[in-house]
Design a protein around this motif. Structure first.
Motif, PDB file in Angstrom:
ATOM      1  N   MET A  38       0.851  -1.197   0.000  1.00  8.97           N
ATOM      2  CA  MET A  38       0.000   0.000   0.000  1.00  8.97           C
ATOM      3  C   MET A  38       0.888   1.249   0.000  1.00  8.97           C
ATOM      4  SD  MET A  38      -3.439   0.455   0.397  1.00  8.97           S
ATOM      5  CE  MET A  38      -4.489   1.890   0.587  1.00  8.97           C
ATOM      6  N   PHE A  39       0.568   2.159  -0.880  1.00 10.68           N
ATOM      7  CA  PHE A  39       1.364   3.384  -1.055  1.00 10.68           C
ATOM      8  C   PHE A  39       0.392   4.554  -0.976  1.00 10.68           C
ATOM      9  CE2 PHE A  39       3.552   5.902  -4.716  1.00 10.68           C
ATOM     10  CZ  PHE A  39       4.102   6.799  -3.817  1.00 10.68           C
ATOM     11  N   ILE A  40       0.539   5.371   0.070  1.00  7.36           N
ATOM     12  CA  ILE A  40      -0.415   6.447   0.325  1.00  7.36           C
ATOM     13  C   ILE A  40       0.310   7.791   0.306  1.00  7.36           C
ATOM     14  CG2 ILE A  40      -2.142   7.362   1.917  1.00  7.36           C
ATOM     15  CD1 ILE A  40      -2.307   4.527   3.141  1.00  7.36           C
ATOM     16  N   ALA A  41      -0.215   8.714  -0.469  1.00  6.56           N
ATOM     17  CA  ALA A  41       0.356  10.056  -0.532  1.00  6.56           C
ATOM     18  C   ALA A  41      -0.552  11.030   0.207  1.00  6.56           C
ATOM     19  CB  ALA A  41       0.515  10.487  -1.989  1.00  6.56           C
ATOM     20  N   PHE A  42       0.041  11.898   1.002  1.00  2.00           N
ATOM     21  CA  PHE A  42      -0.697  12.965   1.679  1.00  2.00           C
ATOM     22  C   PHE A  42      -0.452  14.259   0.915  1.00  2.00           C
ATOM     23  CE2 PHE A  42      -2.218  11.372   5.893  1.00  2.00           C
ATOM     24  CZ  PHE A  42      -1.817  10.056   5.740  1.00  2.00           C
ATOM     25  N   GLU A  43      -1.523  14.980   0.645  1.00  3.50           N
ATOM     26  CA  GLU A  43      -1.422  16.209  -0.150  1.00  3.50           C
ATOM     27  C   GLU A  43      -2.234  17.322   0.488  1.00  3.50           C
ATOM     28  OE1 GLU A  43       0.254  16.981  -2.853  1.00  3.50           O
ATOM     29  OE2 GLU A  43       0.912  15.054  -3.674  1.00  3.50           O
ATOM     30  N   GLY A  44      -1.915  18.529   0.113  1.00  2.00           N
ATOM     31  CA  GLY A  44      -2.679  19.679   0.591  1.00  2.00           C
ATOM     32  C   GLY A  44      -1.844  20.937   0.503  1.00  2.00           C
ATOM     33  N   LEU A  45      -2.491  22.053   0.739  1.00  2.00           N
ATOM     34  CA  LEU A  45      -1.786  23.329   0.738  1.00  2.00           C
ATOM     35  C   LEU A  45      -0.810  23.384   1.909  1.00  2.00           C
ATOM     36  CD1 LEU A  45      -4.786  25.787   0.162  1.00  2.00           C
ATOM     37  CD2 LEU A  45      -3.099  25.037  -1.524  1.00  2.00           C
ATOM     38  N   ASP A  46       0.185  24.258   1.799  1.00  2.00           N
ATOM     39  CA  ASP A  46       1.054  24.524   2.939  1.00  2.00           C
ATOM     40  C   ASP A  46       0.159  24.974   4.098  1.00  2.00           C
ATOM     41  OD1 ASP A  46       3.930  24.696   1.549  1.00  2.00           O
ATOM     42  OD2 ASP A  46       2.464  25.673   0.258  1.00  2.00           O
ATOM     43  N   GLY A  47       0.333  24.380   5.260  1.00  2.00           N
ATOM     44  CA  GLY A  47      -0.484  24.764   6.411  1.00  2.00           C
ATOM     45  C   GLY A  47      -1.735  23.916   6.577  1.00  2.00           C
ATOM     46  N   SER A  48      -1.970  22.984   5.657  1.00  2.00           N
ATOM     47  CA  SER A  48      -3.195  22.167   5.762  1.00  2.00           C
ATOM     48  C   SER A  48      -3.030  21.002   6.737  1.00  2.00           C
ATOM     49  CB  SER A  48      -3.622  21.650   4.391  1.00  2.00           C
ATOM     50  OG  SER A  48      -2.618  20.816   3.848  1.00  2.00           O
ATOM     51  N   GLY A  49      -1.815  20.812   7.236  1.00  2.00           N
ATOM     52  CA  GLY A  49      -1.620  19.826   8.308  1.00  2.00           C
ATOM     53  C   GLY A  49      -1.072  18.486   7.855  1.00  2.00           C
ATOM     54  N   GLY A  50      -0.535  18.435   6.664  1.00  2.00           N
ATOM     55  CA  GLY A  50      -0.065  17.160   6.118  1.00  2.00           C
ATOM     56  C   GLY A  50       0.982  16.479   6.974  1.00  2.00           C
ATOM     57  N   THR A  51       1.947  17.252   7.438  1.00  2.00           N
ATOM     58  CA  THR A  51       3.043  16.648   8.200  1.00  2.00           C
ATOM     59  C   THR A  51       2.531  16.098   9.536  1.00  2.00           C
ATOM     60  OG1 THR A  51       4.570  18.126   7.078  1.00  2.00           O
ATOM     61  CG2 THR A  51       5.386  17.047   9.067  1.00  2.00           C
ATOM     62  N   THR A  52       1.642  16.834  10.191  1.00  2.00           N
ATOM     63  CA  THR A  52       1.030  16.356  11.442  1.00  2.00           C
ATOM     64  C   THR A  52       0.220  15.090  11.190  1.00  2.00           C
ATOM     65  OG1 THR A  52       0.812  18.640  12.196  1.00  2.00           O
ATOM     66  CG2 THR A  52      -0.550  16.992  13.319  1.00  2.00           C
TER      67      THR A  52
END
Ligand code: TYD
Length: 196
Positions: A1-15
């Protein structure tokens, strides 16, 4: 399983990727958590340039694609072959959104044509204004994308890129990224966990 997290800067991806990684580990799963720009040589060059470099938009588009090839070959594909759940903080949807502003979607699409789609893309949806407030609250240096006007443009570019990827069958899971980190984590889990 390979999952990518995406979003604008500040959208909380790293958290969110950290929380999801912890939940997987607690469940006894082998996880490979990684990111783009990667920690490899091309990724390091990109981070340096993002912080204030001289390369132009077209070169950025190519560098992100080169880094993606390197990242897939050295990190993502080997981990997936070992049976690990691979979580990446950003993947080609970021290029289709960010780099399309200067280069147009078709050109960035061509640069990224060879990359396999992730099994799922977790798209963290948050208003640009709220993203900017979060970026400001965490302090630190803003990169070249972090003004309200830019975030609004990137948000529209994400929509165009998502439409195109969804049309060819990529699995993109939209998550409401407003509220507390824990609330968002529960939404991510609810949407993605059943397919693991
Ligand atoms: P980001 O995930 O915000 O890194 P950091 O952990 O340093 O905050 O990524 C850095 C920036 O790179 C971000 O603004 C998005 C941008 N980016 C692109 O423009 N194109 C891409 O293909 C990728 C992966 C990132």
């Amino acid at each position: 399983m390979f999952i990518a997290f995406e979003g604008l800067d500040g959208s909380g991806g790293t958290t969110q990727i950290s929380m999801f990684e912890a939940a997987l580990a607690a469940d006894g799963r082998a996880v490979c958590r990684t990111r783009e720009p990667s920690d490899g040589p091309v990724g390091r060059l990109i981070r340096e340039q993002l912080a204030g470099g001289a390369v132009g938009d077209a070169v950025f588009g190519m560098l992100f694609a080169a880094d993606r090839r390197d990242h897939l070959d050295r990190t993502v594909l080997p981990a997936r072959a070992r049976g690990e759940v691979v979580l990446t903080d950003r993947y080609f949807l970021s290029s289709l959104a960010y780099q399309s502003l200067a280069l147009g979607l078709n050109r960035v699409w061509a640069y990224n044509a060879e990359f396999p789609a992730a099994d799922a893309v977790v798209m963290l949806d948050l208003e640009p204004g709220e993203c900017l407030r979060r970026v400001e609250a965490r302090g630190g240096v803003r990169d070249r994308f972090e003004t309200l006007e830019q975030l609004e443009r990137i948000s529209r570019a994400y929509e165009a890129a998502i439409a195109r990827c969804a049309a060819r069958g990529d699995r993109i899971v939209r998550i409401d990224a407003s509220g507390s980190a824990d609330q968002v984590h529960q939404r991510v889990r609810g949407a993605v966990w059943p397919s693991l």
